[in-house]
Design an enzyme around this catalytic site. Structure first.
Site, mmCIF file in Angstrom:
data_model
loop_
_atom_site.group_PDB
_atom_site.id
_atom_site.type_symbol
_atom_site.label_atom_id
_atom_site.label_comp_id
_atom_site.label_asym_id
_atom_site.label_seq_id
_atom_site.Cartn_x
_atom_site.Cartn_y
_atom_site.Cartn_z
ATOM 1 N N LEU A 25 0.809 -1.233 0.000
ATOM 2 C CA LEU A 25 0.000 0.000 0.000
ATOM 3 C C LEU A 25 0.842 1.284 0.000
ATOM 4 O O LEU A 25 1.711 1.469 0.843
ATOM 5 C CB LEU A 25 -0.917 0.002 1.238
ATOM 6 C CG LEU A 25 -1.874 1.200 1.327
ATOM 7 C CD1 LEU A 25 -2.889 1.183 0.200
ATOM 8 C CD2 LEU A 25 -2.559 1.232 2.682
ATOM 9 N N ASP A 26 0.552 2.179 -0.941
ATOM 10 C CA ASP A 26 1.205 3.486 -1.036
ATOM 11 C C ASP A 26 2.715 3.388 -1.225
ATOM 12 O O ASP A 26 3.447 4.358 -0.965
ATOM 13 C CB ASP A 26 0.903 4.362 0.207
ATOM 14 C CG ASP A 26 -0.575 4.671 0.330
ATOM 15 O OD1 ASP A 26 -1.277 4.611 -0.686
ATOM 16 O OD2 ASP A 26 -1.030 4.966 1.453
ATOM 17 N N ALA A 27 3.188 2.236 -1.678
ATOM 18 C CA ALA A 27 4.632 2.052 -1.817
ATOM 19 C C ALA A 27 5.046 1.759 -3.256
ATOM 20 O O ALA A 27 6.191 1.403 -3.515
ATOM 21 C CB ALA A 27 5.108 0.932 -0.898
#
Lengths: 284, 284, 284, 284
Positions: free
Chosen positions: B227-229
């Site tokens: 996530l969000d990476a």
């Protein structure tokens, strides 16, 4: 504007009439307000203000301003600081091996971008002694190890006392200060070489490179015992691209660091920064 | 420049002669290179390049370009993609309740800032159906709960197939996609409303306000299961101050979000983004 | 903060006690100041201030505020304006062929980024009628030639009266207004597609390309009879490079234009802009 | 990357096969290209490129590279320059009374942000002699009057010859050079303290203040006989507000000036700037 000024930084529970009460205090004593700004934090129910007025023609002698204002402030449960513009604060700059922020602060001080005396440099490395001597500033080399840290911090505190230091500026000082030290000397500004809260801790440029960000930043903040989590005074950023290696990030970052740190120090010295609840109001 | 072009995005182990080999392939077949850019990641030992040339006058018919280039690429262990500028990619925009990114992408598409068809909008809310209809785009309302998520994702995949979608743009779609979904349809761009990696996860503006930052940002990135990476395509920032309440951060952030997302989508559609090792090279 | 507020914008010759006098006027009538900011132009000897207070609990009825304040203002030779936050200003948007600023202002108004009614669009082209109708806004097509300009301007003035317009926003209206028109209706904000004072007049993007600048800008300003020389409200810039053709400058410029214009309109509508001596003080 | 490199900067009429021809020249002689970038100015019909390759393993000895490449370039009507990365350019810095750009360039040179020798400072004022001596740089004080200008310029030219200067950097040198001087020594970079083409000529900060702009800038450019109209290398800007007096603009401008000038000098020294038609292509 060469008349000396007094500045009040006030925070108190919000209520009607605060602007009028504070302005009347200045006016009824013959003062001329040259800067007044305020902010209300509605969530916190707090009124925060900065008032600066000329001392020339002010009827109260300096030593009576604080007690006189206290009579107004106490019933309002206000917290406040009083500063005079012709008091020259004394700064200690702490460094490790990098010289760019140190040189920049010295240059700005000589260029009168802010008013301060810089009588003391403390470092955990010997590298920048020559630069210190070039500018006639005392340089104390206090190497830090796990074993001697507490001992060295007590020496550092002694130096701050001895040199009557008002503000410590960590200008790329790559050591963490103990909570105990910070309690004893809380007026510390640090420059962190990232856009906090991204990349807390060590090696932020390496982490930024690794993550492939398109923008890097720098953050100047007051130091608290919670690492890299103190109240932020100023931040700025610069674009980077895939062409920038870690050393390019470091080079670009240096330009940010010195500008952001200098702005924060200047704002602090002009008594434009009011800290509350781990946040800052910057009255620009 | 209205001649259609072909674009190669290539990454391969660094070695001598790569620029010459790729340029010769184009030139010996009569092509006119109009854009060539390269980057070497010395740490990874990788050579990354983008070459775009006009198809008018190019001797190889389109269907033979890939096999012909493969004969060159294979011995070099190169990974590559081939794109034609007159192939119009098909985009599905996924939204929740906020309309600013959706409207912005539709407007830019109509203003020909990028070339794409937008035949499909998917949302977990019914709110934006009217806007979709206004622009003649099919709107599929697929509400998500913990229980129906897997089921809905299989419907979403069916829609992507049915509409022959090449790219999913999460334009403030406030749901997390499963790793399984991303594996099956990996071409997804997301806009995250913070300066990643600061403030991952939910409510970044509230977190930014809480932390008292002086700058906020937005990040467009490819979606990965982490996530969000995912690989960052584009970021931008805007200054804020103590005067900005959370709703001001949200308002200022919206302007960032739509610009950053639009830039990322445009770069992607122009085949200017090469992903490797969770990073992007953006050939601007 | 949903209580309606009153706002005073005041400029007067600098003298002692102004902050106190104005604050006392609010306080003695039971008002709660929620925003007070001031600026002193020492060269001009002028004190400029904005004071906003909540009307709930204020003892003076609305219609008496102006006369009551005038009794204070007149001896101080102050110029001032009084605004109420629940008065909804009426905007006419003037356009030519480009739609991006128009659409953006309409979207922001619907998203409640500012409070206004937009009942009227005037254009010298017929192109954007459909968009106007889509949003239920009256569209008046008034083509301009050298011959009919004066005649059309009198029709335009009639429309402004008829629709009770408070503010004209030139949202890429590519015609110059006559000095006479501006005298009759002085409340006009324009967006100029350059970083003024660079590239005044026509075709600024072409001029910027020709000059080879590395940054382009946009400027929102009040319109005066001196072309592109009115008081600047807001400006912003974006980086460009040799890779940007004129059409890229135009595309990037559009993003600037709509953001800069929207910010200026919002600041104006919130009564945060004080004009004096062809300059603005923006109380943010 | 410590291997020395050669760099070609080439501009020639656009035609098929240029990328291949130039790349083959490097490859067939055993060179490893580490940077290749190109730009086509379609309006001008010009192809512009920068190619950098490692000299280690390159079969041609240095003194034969130019003649060998000339055999390729001449039929293409190409204009070109050849540079070697281990040739250390010699810079003369010209100043008047302000020290910030001078100190900054010296510091960056010592910090190895760029590779150059700075053996000479020329000034029309005596003020900065001490700083020059501090860093062991020769300082020549050549005051300029209307009467002695031509005479002094011939002395300046002699000094440039004597010190074997490759590049003159006008680091806030507040005198205009004659067209004749520029013809004789055309390699000159200047920092102008405005966002050109706004505020050409003298006192740009005063003009910016007068005009009430919300952003100020700085511009680094090559000097031509047309004042402040030479090819722009780099620009940057910073926000200002009504609170900024002229002295604040000057202070903020100084930070811009030194960063913008340093970037331009660095780009020039890395042979990343190609000038044509009073414009620059900056191969970053």
């Amino acid at each position: 504007m060469t008349s000396p000024t007094a500045t009040l930084l006030i925070s108190c529970p919000d209520q009607r009439g605060l602007v009028a009460k504070f302005a009347n205090f200045i006016y009824s004593n013959g003062g001329n307000i040259i800067h007044a700004d305020q902010h209300t934090d509605f969530a916190a129910g707090l009124f925060l203000t900065r008032i600066e007025w000329q001392l020339t023609g002010f009827n109260l002698p300096r030593e009576l301003i604080a007690p006189a204002f206290n009579a107004i402030a106490q019933p309002l449960q206000a917290q406040w600081e009083l500063h005079f513009s012709d008091t020259v604060p004394r700064i200690a700059i702490w460094v490790s091996q990098q010289d760019h922020c140190l040189l920049d602060l010295i240059w700005r001080n000589r260029a009168k971008e802010f008013t301060a005396e810089i009588p003391l440099i403390i470092s955990n490395h010997p590298h920048l002694r020559e630069m210190a001597e070039q500018f006639g500033i005392d340089y104390h080399y206090l190497p830090i190890t796990k074993e001697n840290k507490i001992e060295q911090e007590s020496k550092q505190l002694e130096l701050l006392q001895q040199y009557k230091i008002d503000l410590v500026v960590l200008a790329k000082y790559m050591q963490i200060l103990s909570a105990d030290f910070i309690t004893k000397f809380p007026q510390i500004i640090n420059i962190h070489h990232s856009f906090l809260p991204a990349f807390v801790g060590a090696n932020p440029y390496h982490k930024a490179f690794e993550r492939g960000v398109k923008i890097i930043g720098a953050t100047a903040h007051y130091v608290t015992s919670d690492l890299d989590a103190g109240p932020i005074i100023e931040q700025d950023v610069v674009r980077v691209s895939h062409r920038d290696e870690v050393e390019d990030l470091i080079r670009k970052g240096k330009d940010l660091e010195r500008v952001v740190l200098a702005r924060a120090v200047r704002l602090h010295l002009q008594n434009r920064v009011l800290v509350y609840r781990n946040r800052t109001v910057v009255f620009e």
